[in-house]
Write an enzyme that holds these catalytic residues in place. Structure first.
Site, mmCIF file in Angstrom:
data_model
loop_
_atom_site.group_PDB
_atom_site.id
_atom_site.type_symbol
_atom_site.label_atom_id
_atom_site.label_comp_id
_atom_site.label_asym_id
_atom_site.label_seq_id
_atom_site.Cartn_x
_atom_site.Cartn_y
_atom_site.Cartn_z
ATOM 1 N N CYS A 287 -10.157 -1.233 4.959
ATOM 2 C CA CYS A 287 -8.982 -1.177 5.834
ATOM 3 C C CYS A 287 -7.718 -1.539 5.064
ATOM 4 C CB CYS A 287 -9.173 -2.141 7.007
ATOM 5 S SG CYS A 287 -7.741 -2.222 8.093
ATOM 6 N N CYS B 277 -5.241 -3.744 6.985
ATOM 7 C CA CYS B 277 -5.612 -5.163 7.061
ATOM 8 C C CYS B 277 -5.379 -5.875 5.729
ATOM 9 C CB CYS B 277 -7.100 -5.331 7.391
ATOM 10 S SG CYS B 277 -7.697 -4.241 8.665
ATOM 11 N N ASP B 278 -5.731 -5.226 4.631
ATOM 12 C CA ASP B 278 -5.835 -5.933 3.354
ATOM 13 C C ASP B 278 -4.833 -5.490 2.290
ATOM 14 O OD1 ASP B 278 -8.013 -7.292 4.412
ATOM 15 O OD2 ASP B 278 -9.410 -5.725 3.802
#
Ligand code: NAP
Length: 323
Positions: free
Chosen positions: A149, A152-153
């Site tokens: 992701c 997200c990261d």
């Protein structure tokens, strides 16, 4: 991603013993749209969110092809709007994940992490999860440089080098997103042609930070505490090489989250639930919508449409039974 710590949540307040007219599993576009339609039909639907509130769409930074948002809309923002709209008409959202189901008789029995539920009709909108490469180092280094992701990261890779594995829309979209942070994004694809659509291809080819390694697979992810390199193999020449990188983002497709229904509902060889054109599964009263039942389109708009159709069908079934 909204990770739910289920152990900290109390027992279900959704009323054990109560028979819900419509129970919906999953809170992505399909589940929340089903909730909206079922709520407006005054069926007081209960949604069990699953592990990711908002589903996969909520992990997308910008959604540019959902109609009504000419400038795009944030994935998590769209999820919140779906939820708000469903709740406005009386849908209830429960932070729980189904762990077992008994579809052998009605009411159907669903056992969640936090409670047990009974339902006259069930709408399965459990979505799909990202596939893994299943190579040495992948599992050990997940969260230490290996990610599924970018939204997200991505931030953790500011001024770092990353690779993206895959050649579909997700790989390019997420790769383009990663250029905000990373100094370089190398897309590693197992063929010499991309599967992604032309708009994303054009953007990726034109981007100065993105380059490609063709006809190549990752055979190992190397690193002790964090990712340091990937081991590569050219599938045409057999040549092996090491490519240094700080991060490995893997976007190689998805598997539907339908294991729970194995042996109870018909599914295809890949695990997608079989539904007819009215979202009916092989068990009367059980409907399915979104990626759990859709190997073809997997778009926010198509999932939402399937969710609406499933709720309309649940309503029609309940009406016909009460007539
Ligand atoms: P996808 O279209 O199935 O693409 C998966 C990619 O991963 C393919 O290029 C595939 O290679 C590669 N791959 C699969 N298994 C692999 C393995 N074991 N090792 C190495 N490579 C592997 O999946 P997706 O990109 O996640 O897209 C899923 C769906 O969502 C699609 O329908 C897509 O159109 C849609 N989507 C749309 C958007 C958008 O419209 N903006 C954004 C994201 C996703 P091959 O090409 O050789 O098969």
């Amino acid at each position: 991603m909204v990770e739910l710590n289920l152990t900290n949540l109390g027992a279900s307040d959704a009323g054990e013993g109560k028979v819900h007219k419509v129970l919906i599993l999953g809170s992505g576009p399909a589940g929340l749209t089903a909730a909206l339609y079922a709520a407006r039909a005054e069926l007081e639907p209960l949604v069990l969110t699953g592990m990711e509130l908002g589903g996969q769409a909520a992990l997308t930074y910008t959604i540019e092809n959902y109609p009504g948002f000419p400038d795009g809309v944030g994935g998590s923002e769209l999820g919140e709007l779906f939820q708000k709209q469903a709740e406005r008409f009386g849908a209830k959202i429960e932070f729980d994940t189904a762990r077992a189901v008994d579809l052998s008789q009605r009411p159907f029995r669903i056992t969640g992490e936090n409670g047990k539920y009974l339902a006259e009709t069930l709408i399965i909108a459990t979505g799909a999860s990202p596939n893994h490469l299943n190579v040495p180092g992948e599992q050990e280094l997940t969260g230490r440089g290996v990610s599924y992701c970018a939204t997200c990261d991505g931030w953790f890779f500011k001024d770092k080098k990353v690779v993206v594995v895959g050649g579909g829309d997700s790989a390019l979209e997420e790769g383009l997103f990663l250029t905000r942070y990373a100094t370089s994004v190398t897309v590693i694809h197992r063929r010499d042609q991309l599967r992604a659509g032309p708009v994303l291809q054009k953007r990726a080819f034109a981007h100065e930070k993105i380059d490609f390694i063709w006809d190549t697979v990752v055979t190992e992810i190397v690193g002790t505490d964090k990712v340091e390199a990937v081991q590569l193999k050219n599938v045409k020449t057999g040549e092996e090489s090491t490519f240094e990188t700080d991060g490995v983002f893997i976007f190689i497709g998805h598997t539907p989250n339908t294991q729970l229904f194995k042996g109870q509902l018909e599914m295809d060889e890949r695990g997608y639930l079989k539904v007819d054109s009215r979202m009916r599964t092989s068990v009367p009263g059980v409907f399915a919508a979104g990626e759990a039942a859709d190997p073809h389109y997997r778009q926010v708009i198509t999932s939402a449409g399937m969710g609406a159709a499933a709720a309309i069908e649940a309503y029609r079934l309940l009406e016909s039974e009460s007539a």
